[in-house]
Write an enzyme that holds these catalytic residues in place. Structure first.
Site, mmCIF file in Angstrom:
data_model
loop_
_atom_site.group_PDB
_atom_site.id
_atom_site.type_symbol
_atom_site.label_atom_id
_atom_site.label_comp_id
_atom_site.label_asym_id
_atom_site.label_seq_id
_atom_site.Cartn_x
_atom_site.Cartn_y
_atom_site.Cartn_z
ATOM 1 N N HIS A 62 -0.238 9.262 -6.037
ATOM 2 C CA HIS A 62 -1.371 8.353 -5.906
ATOM 3 C C HIS A 62 -0.991 7.218 -4.970
ATOM 4 O O HIS A 62 0.171 7.078 -4.580
ATOM 5 C CB HIS A 62 -1.821 7.813 -7.268
ATOM 6 C CG HIS A 62 -0.722 7.172 -8.047
ATOM 7 N ND1 HIS A 62 0.204 7.897 -8.773
ATOM 8 C CD2 HIS A 62 -0.384 5.864 -8.227
ATOM 9 C CE1 HIS A 62 1.048 7.085 -9.366
ATOM 10 N NE2 HIS A 62 0.731 5.847 -9.041
ATOM 11 N N HIS A 301 0.719 1.946 -15.794
ATOM 12 C CA HIS A 301 0.516 3.257 -15.186
ATOM 13 C C HIS A 301 1.878 3.805 -14.787
ATOM 14 O O HIS A 301 2.915 3.286 -15.222
ATOM 15 C CB HIS A 301 -0.467 3.177 -14.013
ATOM 16 C CG HIS A 301 -0.099 2.177 -12.960
ATOM 17 N ND1 HIS A 301 0.698 2.491 -11.891
ATOM 18 C CD2 HIS A 301 -0.403 0.860 -12.830
ATOM 19 C CE1 HIS A 301 0.852 1.426 -11.130
ATOM 20 N NE2 HIS A 301 0.203 0.414 -11.671
#
Length: 377
Positions: A62, A301
């Site tokens: 990501h 995260h």
């Protein structure tokens, strides 16, 4: 809520390395209107900061926080690499490219942690043939661990020969719903393998709906081809989920534990083949405790979670952590999957409990890492 579907998956992909894999995934995100073209550089930069490999054949590439403005809408692109891609710290068979405008992707990370710590995930992803196969694995709907419980154990059966032993062992598997009569027909014609000390092994794959293992021991001595028969282990296999139990059996045999298996009662047998992760419990009256508030805008995260786990792993002490603003459950602070599964968001309070010679130092160091932003400033 962001969820994984078959529409997100591209099958049968190949890549020479993770840079090429990430580039292809970024192109998919762009084509689907999730991100702008330049987002690929953010994904590559993110990978240089710390690997997005989660374990068990899964990576979640990501972008960086600096490229979040290039996300047009939250979404994912899942690429399946049946031949695997070397991610530097492990082979990846499924890479989930994430484009997230805020913290919507944390739900996916939490969902993945339910299977990342399970045995058999990597093999199941590698062998997946359809989009639904992959979704079933990621959603925890694929059998990842072969069945072995008290209903699959018969001790001291009065068998007079190997045929009876095989019939009983295979009958246990059929009665539990793992196999049909086709399995029994197959294994009774097979020659079992002697594992030593009168312990034998047989396996089959016909008529199998679930992978499982059964065990039968004899009430009195009998023989097969001139050798003693004291116990028989039978495997049914419809996927790779039986392999962890088979590997455990191999370890026991190499350690010359055949007699331990044969002498065990039901509870002891289940303990011998227990593959669950064992994390030492900490007595709170002997432990050091500390609570820290997470400052990261998007919570824990993958990247800050990995930084936190890496900090905990620097110390010998047993360290457990709970999210006081979540369900309060305590997990191993040295397991990335379990830490991410806590669903920690901005402002949540994490309570750490450490026990060991360097426990106090560990908590001080973890506190400093959290205060500094866990790599995000």
């Amino acid at each position: 809520m962001l969820t994984l579907t078959t529409q997100n998956i591209t099958l049968a992909q190949t890549a020479k390395d993770k840079t090429e894999a990430i580039t292809h995934i970024a192109a998919s995100l762009t084509q689907q209107g999730y991100v702008e073209t330049a987002y690929v550089q953010g994904m590559l930069n993110r990978e240089t900061q710390s690997s997005t490999f989660l374990g068990n054949g899964i990576a979640i590439p990501h972008g960086t926080t600096e490229t979040r403005h290039l996300v047009q809408k939250t979404g994912v692109a899942i690429h399946h690499f049946p031949q695997g891609v070397d991610w530097g710290n492990g082979m990846v068979y499924v890479a989930i490219g994430i484009a997230a405008k805020s913290d919507e992707h944390l739900g996916i990370l939490k969902q993945l942690t339910k299977v990342l710590s399970a045995d058999g995930v990597e093999a199941a992803l590698k062998e997946a043939k359809t989009e639904q196969d992959i979704i079933n694995v990621l959603n925890g709907q694929t059998q990842l661990m072969a069945d072995f419980d008290a209903t699959l154990i018969q001790l001291k059966f009065p068998a007079s020969d190997m045929l009876q032993m095989t019939a009983v062992a295979s009958g246990l598997l059929r009665n539990s719903g793992c196999t049909t009569d086709d399995y029994i027909s197959e294994v009774i014609t097979k020659k079992p393998t002697h594992l030593g000390a009168g312990l034998w092994l047989v396996s089959g794959s016909k008529g199998v709906s679930r992978s499982a293992m059964s065990f039968v021991s004899t009430a009195s001595d009998c023989e097969f081809e001139g050798q003693q028969v004291h116990g028989l282990i039978a495997f049914s296999a419809c996927n790779a989920s039986h392999k962890p139990l088979l590997y455990k059996l191999s370890e026991l045999i190499l350690s010359k534990c055949q007699q331990d298996i044969l002498d065990a009662d039901v509870k002891q047998l289940l303990a011998l083949f227990d593959l669950s992760e064992q994390t030492p419990e900490i007595a709170e009256d002997t432990a050091n405790q500390a609570t820290f508030k997470i400052k990261n805008t998007h919570g824990l995260h993958a990247r800050p979670g990995a930084m936190l786990v890496a900090e905990a792993k620097k110390f010998e002490s047993t360290i457990r952590v709970s999210n006081l603003d979540g369900d309060g459950s305590s997990v191993n602070a040295k397991s990335l999957m379990k830490v991410i599964a806590l669903g920690v968001k901005h402002g949540h309070r994490l309570q750490f409990i450490a026990d060991g010679s360097d426990a106090e130092l560990a908590l001080i160091s973890i506190g400093k890492a959290i205060e500094s932003g866990l790599g995000e400033g």
